[in-house]
Design a protein around this motif. Structure first.
Motif, PDB file in Angstrom:
ATOM      1  N   GLN A  54      -1.762  -0.967   7.383  1.00 53.46           N
ATOM      2  CA  GLN A  54      -1.040  -2.106   7.064  1.00 53.46           C
ATOM      3  C   GLN A  54      -1.900  -3.336   7.221  1.00 53.46           C
ATOM      4  O   GLN A  54      -2.473  -3.790   8.167  1.00 53.46           O
ATOM      5  CB  GLN A  54       0.354  -2.136   7.769  1.00 53.46           C
ATOM      6  CG  GLN A  54       1.489  -1.076   7.669  1.00 53.46           C
ATOM      7  CD  GLN A  54       2.927  -1.354   8.428  1.00 53.46           C
ATOM      8  OE1 GLN A  54       3.065  -0.638   9.418  1.00 53.46           O
ATOM      9  NE2 GLN A  54       3.307  -2.398   8.075  1.00 53.46           N
ATOM     10  N   THR A 106       3.870  -1.293  -1.247  1.00 50.95           N
ATOM     11  CA  THR A 106       4.205  -2.716  -1.161  1.00 50.95           C
ATOM     12  C   THR A 106       5.794  -3.101  -0.773  1.00 50.95           C
ATOM     13  O   THR A 106       6.458  -2.315  -1.260  1.00 50.95           O
ATOM     14  CB  THR A 106       3.453  -3.543  -2.096  1.00 50.95           C
ATOM     15  OG1 THR A 106       4.061  -3.556  -3.155  1.00 50.95           O
ATOM     16  CG2 THR A 106       2.024  -3.401  -2.229  1.00 50.95           C
ATOM     17  N   ASN A 138      -1.517   2.168  -2.517  1.00 51.85           N
ATOM     18  CA  ASN A 138      -0.731   1.126  -1.839  1.00 51.85           C
ATOM     19  C   ASN A 138       0.873   1.425  -1.885  1.00 51.85           C
ATOM     20  O   ASN A 138       1.042   1.787  -3.015  1.00 51.85           O
ATOM     21  CB  ASN A 138      -1.530  -0.072  -2.385  1.00 51.85           C
ATOM     22  CG  ASN A 138      -2.722  -0.544  -2.177  1.00 51.85           C
ATOM     23  OD1 ASN A 138      -2.709  -0.674  -0.882  1.00 51.85           O
ATOM     24  ND2 ASN A 138      -3.600  -0.525  -3.011  1.00 51.85           N
ATOM     25  N   ARG A 191       4.822   1.005  -5.634  1.00 50.49           N
ATOM     26  CA  ARG A 191       3.508   1.738  -5.522  1.00 50.49           C
ATOM     27  C   ARG A 191       2.571   1.546  -6.795  1.00 50.49           C
ATOM     28  O   ARG A 191       2.681   2.286  -7.573  1.00 50.49           O
ATOM     29  CB  ARG A 191       3.846   3.292  -5.393  1.00 50.49           C
ATOM     30  CG  ARG A 191       2.571   4.203  -4.664  1.00 50.49           C
ATOM     31  CD  ARG A 191       3.024   5.248  -4.086  1.00 50.49           C
ATOM     32  NE  ARG A 191       2.192   6.382  -4.068  1.00 50.49           N
ATOM     33  CZ  ARG A 191       1.089   6.335  -3.064  1.00 50.49           C
ATOM     34  NH1 ARG A 191       1.126   5.463  -2.180  1.00 50.49           N
ATOM     35  NH2 ARG A 191       0.428   7.318  -3.003  1.00 50.49           N
ATOM     36  N   ILE A 194       4.409 -10.672   0.308  1.00 50.71           N
ATOM     37  CA  ILE A 194       4.295  -9.101  -0.091  1.00 50.71           C
ATOM     38  C   ILE A 194       3.398  -8.486   1.042  1.00 50.71           C
ATOM     39  O   ILE A 194       2.328  -9.050   1.686  1.00 50.71           O
ATOM     40  CB  ILE A 194       3.117  -8.880  -1.289  1.00 50.71           C
ATOM     41  CG1 ILE A 194       4.031  -9.440  -2.577  1.00 50.71           C
ATOM     42  CG2 ILE A 194       2.865  -7.497  -1.344  1.00 50.71           C
ATOM     43  CD1 ILE A 194       2.939  -9.502  -3.786  1.00 50.71           C
ATOM     44  N   LEU A 195       3.876  -7.478   1.740  1.00 51.07           N
ATOM     45  CA  LEU A 195       3.351  -6.675   2.722  1.00 51.07           C
ATOM     46  C   LEU A 195       2.848  -5.406   2.183  1.00 51.07           C
ATOM     47  O   LEU A 195       3.569  -4.671   1.421  1.00 51.07           O
ATOM     48  CB  LEU A 195       4.599  -6.457   3.879  1.00 51.07           C
ATOM     49  CG  LEU A 195       5.463  -7.581   4.540  1.00 51.07           C
ATOM     50  CD1 LEU A 195       6.283  -7.066   5.494  1.00 51.07           C
ATOM     51  CD2 LEU A 195       4.307  -8.715   5.050  1.00 51.07           C
ATOM     52  N   ARG A 196       1.706  -5.176   2.670  1.00 52.79           N
ATOM     53  CA  ARG A 196       0.824  -3.888   2.085  1.00 52.79           C
ATOM     54  C   ARG A 196       0.737  -2.721   2.963  1.00 52.79           C
ATOM     55  O   ARG A 196       0.558  -3.060   4.433  1.00 52.79           O
ATOM     56  CB  ARG A 196      -0.430  -4.498   1.524  1.00 52.79           C
ATOM     57  CG  ARG A 196      -0.318  -5.455   0.422  1.00 52.79           C
ATOM     58  CD  ARG A 196      -1.788  -5.562  -0.327  1.00 52.79           C
ATOM     59  NE  ARG A 196      -1.448  -6.299  -1.603  1.00 52.79           N
ATOM     60  CZ  ARG A 196      -1.033  -7.565  -1.979  1.00 52.79           C
ATOM     61  NH1 ARG A 196      -0.849  -8.441  -0.883  1.00 52.79           N
ATOM     62  NH2 ARG A 196      -0.866  -7.930  -2.916  1.00 52.79           N
ATOM     63  N   CYS A 197       0.612  -1.586   2.513  1.00 54.41           N
ATOM     64  CA  CYS A 197       0.694  -0.319   3.290  1.00 54.41           C
ATOM     65  C   CYS A 197      -0.285   0.520   2.504  1.00 54.41           C
ATOM     66  O   CYS A 197      -0.160   0.937   1.370  1.00 54.41           O
ATOM     67  CB  CYS A 197       1.990   0.111   3.594  1.00 54.41           C
ATOM     68  SG  CYS A 197       2.093   1.826   4.257  1.00 54.41           S
ATOM     69  N   LYS A 221       7.938  -6.431  -1.134  1.00 55.40           N
ATOM     70  CA  LYS A 221       7.890  -7.747  -1.323  1.00 55.40           C
ATOM     71  C   LYS A 221       9.306  -8.354  -1.007  1.00 55.40           C
ATOM     72  O   LYS A 221      10.524  -7.729  -1.326  1.00 55.40           O
ATOM     73  CB  LYS A 221       7.877  -7.782  -2.842  1.00 55.40           C
ATOM     74  CG  LYS A 221       7.978  -9.325  -3.419  1.00 55.40           C
ATOM     75  CD  LYS A 221       7.985  -9.552  -4.968  1.00 55.40           C
ATOM     76  CE  LYS A 221       6.819  -9.207  -5.534  1.00 55.40           C
ATOM     77  NZ  LYS A 221       7.034  -9.426  -7.156  1.00 55.40           N
ATOM     78  N   TRP A 270       9.968   1.892   4.485  1.00 55.01           N
ATOM     79  CA  TRP A 270       9.608   0.682   5.248  1.00 55.01           C
ATOM     80  C   TRP A 270      11.079   0.369   6.416  1.00 55.01           C
ATOM     81  O   TRP A 270      12.058   0.807   5.958  1.00 55.01           O
ATOM     82  CB  TRP A 270       9.852  -0.562   4.460  1.00 55.01           C
ATOM     83  CG  TRP A 270       8.524  -0.765   3.476  1.00 55.01           C
ATOM     84  CD1 TRP A 270       8.405  -0.256   2.252  1.00 55.01           C
ATOM     85  CD2 TRP A 270       7.214  -1.257   4.158  1.00 55.01           C
ATOM     86  NE1 TRP A 270       7.075  -0.758   1.951  1.00 55.01           N
ATOM     87  CE2 TRP A 270       6.490  -1.458   2.950  1.00 55.01           C
ATOM     88  CE3 TRP A 270       6.982  -1.861   5.278  1.00 55.01           C
ATOM     89  CZ2 TRP A 270       5.336  -1.772   3.115  1.00 55.01           C
ATOM     90  CZ3 TRP A 270       5.673  -2.455   5.380  1.00 55.01           C
ATOM     91  CH2 TRP A 270       4.826  -2.514   4.045  1.00 55.01           C
ATOM     92  N   CYS A 289       5.532   0.338   7.963  1.00 60.38           N
ATOM     93  CA  CYS A 289       5.618   1.111   6.984  1.00 60.38           C
ATOM     94  C   CYS A 289       5.521   2.726   7.690  1.00 60.38           C
ATOM     95  O   CYS A 289       4.692   2.785   8.662  1.00 60.38           O
ATOM     96  CB  CYS A 289       4.376   1.059   6.166  1.00 60.38           C
ATOM     97  SG  CYS A 289       3.913   2.193   4.805  1.00 60.38           S
TER      98      CYS A 289
END
Lengths: 114, 110
Positions: A6, A76, A74, A69, A20-23, A78, A34, A92
């Motif tokens: 992440q 994400t 990735n 996705r 925006i958080l990314r995984c 938001k 999430w 995540c």
């Protein structure tokens, strides 16, 4: 050993801003999730995602939240207009297949909303 | 709505002692998970219990599941300091959603 990653590890933002958080889930996994954990509290489900669509979402996951996705790797989360109460650790998770397989969690993103 | 309750929420124990953490849940489910969380860290999977009567052991930890009683236990044998952490149980509310207990913060003192 494959693992969920992440980014960022910590995000500080002003109230009202978008984040925006990314995984990056484990590569052969099909189900993505999430969760969030407010400091000192339990882990809460936000949303599950399979086959490019939301499978299930909680009441926390209102229209300020969205997931995507955007490519093959990735996943994400938001938050359109952050609130103070969105401050939490966001995890995540991914799962190879449903019905009893375990979910593997990423290291988390600590979101601080000022 | 599925509720998951752990007991106790805080546990301070001496090294070498045995203790049990309990996890009760309110509606039928055949799948229960135990996770460990160190401060500021993510959730580490410990056990996946998939059927009634399932028992799994790893080192000093042993987990069991009684689906009829809607109860799982996590038993700690001869505790050592390294086991200090917060332990969460989680239950499948549906195939794609875990509901977590409140967590048990375990502190093991020398």
């Amino acid at each position: 050993e494959p693992e969920v990653t992440q980014t960022p590890s910590h995000q500080v933002t002003q109230m009202g801003q978008e984040v925006i958080l990314r995984c990056v889930p484990i590569s052969n996994h099909l189900y993505f999730y999430w969760y969030r954990q407010i400091l000192g509290q339990k882990v809460e489900f936000l949303v599950s995602f399979y086959n490019n669509e939301i499978s299930e979402k909680s009441e926390i996951f209102d229209d300020q939240f969205s997931v995507e996705r955007p490519d093959g790797s990735n996943f994400t989360l938001k938050i359109r207009s952050t609130k103070l109460e969105d401050s939490a650790m966001y995890f995540c998770a991914s799962e190879r297949e449903s019905a009893g397989n375990e979910q593997f969690f990423g290291p988390g993103t600590r979101l601080t909303v000022l | 709505e599925l509720k998951v309750e752990q007991n106790p929420l805080f546990l301070s124990m001496q090294e070498g002692k045995n203790y049990t953490i309990y996890c009760n849940y309110s509606t039928t489910s055949d799948r229960l998970y135990w996770y460990r969380q160190d401060p500021g860290k993510s959730l580490e999977s410990l056990f996946v219990l998939l059927s009634n009567g399932a028992v799994k052991q790893e080192g000093r930890l042993m987990a069991s599941l009684d689906t009829k009683a809607r109860l799982s236990t996590l038993h700690i044998t001869a505790a050592v300091h390294d086991l200090s952490a917060t332990y969460f149980c989680a239950v499948d509310a549906s195939p794609q959603k875990l509901v977590f207990g409140q967590g048990t913060r375990l502190t093991i003192n020398p």
